[in-house]
Scaffold this motif. Sequence first.
Motif, short mmCIF file in Angstrom:
data_model
loop_
_atom_site.label_atom_id
_atom_site.label_comp_id
_atom_site.label_asym_id
_atom_site.label_seq_id
_atom_site.Cartn_x
_atom_site.Cartn_y
_atom_site.Cartn_z
N PHE A 222 0.81 -1.22 0.00
CA PHE A 222 0.00 0.00 0.00
C PHE A 222 0.84 1.28 0.00
O PHE A 222 0.33 2.37 0.24
N TYR A 223 2.13 1.13 -0.28
CA TYR A 223 3.01 2.30 -0.32
C TYR A 223 2.51 3.32 -1.35
O TYR A 223 2.23 2.97 -2.49
N SER A 224 2.36 4.56 -0.91
CA SER A 224 1.90 5.70 -1.72
C SER A 224 0.45 5.59 -2.16
O SER A 224 0.00 6.34 -3.02
N HIS A 225 -0.34 4.67 -1.56
CA HIS A 225 -1.73 4.47 -1.98
C HIS A 225 -2.77 4.91 -0.94
O HIS A 225 -3.97 4.80 -1.19
N ILE A 226 -2.33 5.37 0.23
CA ILE A 226 -3.28 5.76 1.28
C ILE A 226 -3.29 7.27 1.44
O ILE A 226 -2.25 7.90 1.61
N ASP A 227 -4.48 7.84 1.40
CA ASP A 227 -4.64 9.26 1.69
C ASP A 227 -4.91 9.39 3.18
O ASP A 227 -6.06 9.25 3.64
N ALA A 228 -3.86 9.65 3.96
CA ALA A 228 -3.97 9.67 5.42
C ALA A 228 -4.76 10.86 5.94
O ALA A 228 -5.06 10.93 7.14
N GLU A 229 -5.10 11.80 5.07
CA GLU A 229 -5.94 12.93 5.48
C GLU A 229 -7.43 12.62 5.30
O GLU A 229 -8.27 13.44 5.66
N LYS A 230 -7.72 11.45 4.74
CA LYS A 230 -9.12 11.08 4.48
C LYS A 230 -9.39 9.69 5.07
O LYS A 230 -9.38 8.69 4.37
N ILE A 231 -9.60 9.67 6.38
CA ILE A 231 -9.84 8.41 7.08
C ILE A 231 -11.20 8.47 7.76
O ILE A 231 -11.56 9.47 8.40
N GLY A 232 -11.97 7.41 7.59
CA GLY A 232 -13.29 7.31 8.22
C GLY A 232 -13.39 6.02 9.00
O GLY A 232 -12.51 5.15 8.94
N ALA A 233 -14.46 5.88 9.77
CA ALA A 233 -14.70 4.66 10.55
C ALA A 233 -16.14 4.23 10.36
O ALA A 233 -17.05 5.06 10.24
N VAL A 234 -16.34 2.93 10.33
CA VAL A 234 -17.69 2.37 10.19
C VAL A 234 -17.73 1.05 10.95
O VAL A 234 -16.72 0.36 11.07
N GLY A 235 -18.87 0.72 11.50
CA GLY A 235 -19.01 -0.53 12.22
C GLY A 235 -20.45 -0.97 12.27
O GLY A 235 -21.37 -0.17 12.11
N MET A 236 -20.63 -2.28 12.47
CA MET A 236 -21.97 -2.84 12.57
C MET A 236 -22.21 -3.28 14.01
O MET A 236 -21.37 -3.92 14.62
N SER A 237 -23.35 -2.91 14.58
CA SER A 237 -23.76 -3.33 15.92
C SER A 237 -22.71 -2.91 16.95
O SER A 237 -22.38 -1.74 17.08
N PHE A 238 -22.13 -3.87 17.68
CA PHE A 238 -21.13 -3.54 18.70
C PHE A 238 -19.95 -2.80 18.07
O PHE A 238 -19.35 -1.92 18.68
#
Length: 387
Positions: A222-238
Amino acid sequence: MKIKEKHKLRKPSGAYDVGCSSLYYEYERDEQKDEKQDEKRLIPCLCFYPAGEAQEGCLKKYIREEILPGTSGIDTNSYMNAPVADGKHPLLLFSHGYCLSCEANTVQFEELASHGYIVLSIGHLGDGSYELPDGSISKFDVSGLPEAVVADATKGVEIFQTYAAWLGGEGKEASFKEHHDYYERIIASQPNMIDRNELWVTDSLTALEHFLAEAERENAAFYSHIDAEKIGAVGMSFGGSAALKLAFVSERVKAMANLDGFFYSSMWHRPINKPVLLLQNDSPLGGHYLSFPFQNAASEAYLATILNSTHSNFTDYSEIMAENPISKSKIGDEEVEVALLGAIDPDRMESVMNALLVDFFDKYLKGKASRVIDFEGSLDDVILLRK
C-alpha cells in the motif's frame, strides 16, 4: 440456518476491480483485567481495496467453512493479493458485530472498494471468529468470555427489548432529557460491555497505526496508496460503537458511520462533533437505538431508519441466506414469532446500505456533492432525518 449452496456475491457498482489481502498485527496490552488474557494481543484483519487493471487471479472464497458452515459454495468479487490501483485512496476502518467475523459485511466492503476506498476490516480476538496466521481457526466461544461480560449481555436482552418498546411508543413524543435519562440508565447497567468496547477501540487504533506505518515502506503493497488525510470509521452493531468512539479519541478519523449499533461508551453523553451517518432498523424488538446519538449530535448528522428491516439485515445475511429462520420471543407478556431478517427485500436492503455509505463518505472524505443523503425521497424504504 440455511445458506445458499451456490452463490456469487452481488457485483459491486464502482469502476474499480476489488482486491483483498489478509493482515495481522500484534501489540502488548497495558492492562490485564482477565488472567486468561495473553500479554500480547493479536489483531486479525482483512483489507479490501481498489485493484489495478482487470484481474485474472484467484477470487476469494467468502469465508472458511469452519467459521460459517454451509458457505463453501459462495464466491466473492475480490481478487486475493491483487496490486492496488494507482493513486491515493481514502481509508475506512471497520469493526464487525459481536461474535461475527471480518467477512460479515463483505458486500459493503466490495462496494466501497469498487468506488475507490481502502477498507480495513478489523477483528477482535475472543469476540468473533477468525482465521489465524498459521491457518487455524479461532472460533467464538461464549464460555471463554469473562463472566461479567456475559452477565451484562444476558441482562441487556430484556433491557433492550424494553427500550425498543419505549422508543416505539412513549419515546416518540419524549423530550431530549427523557431520551438522555433512558440512555444513561442503560449505560449504567452495562459497565463490562462498555469496557469491552474500549478494547475494540484500542484494537482499531493499533491496527490503524500499524497499517499506516507499514504503508510507509517503499516495498509495501500500500506504499503511496493511502490518503492519510481522508480516514473514516464504520461498524456494525457492537462495532458501530467503536466507530463512534473513534470520533472522540482520534483526530485522524474525519467521519463515521454506525450500522444499527447501540452506543456503548463512557463518552455516550458527549455530542458527536464530526459528520456521522446512523443506520437503524425499525423492529419492535430492537429498533431505533440510535435516536439519542442523533439528537445529541453537534455536527452534521444523518439518521436513516430502514423500514421492515431487523438487526441481522445489516450484515451479509441479507445476501447469503437461503431461508429466513423463525424463532420465538416475547413482547411484554405475548409470545410472538420473530424472523431473523425483516420483510424488506434482501437485494433492496443491500442496495440501500451501499448507496447510503458510498454517498456519505463520498461527501465527507472525497468532497463530492451528495446524490442521496441530502435529497428528500431519494431512497424508498428509508426514513431519513438530517441535522
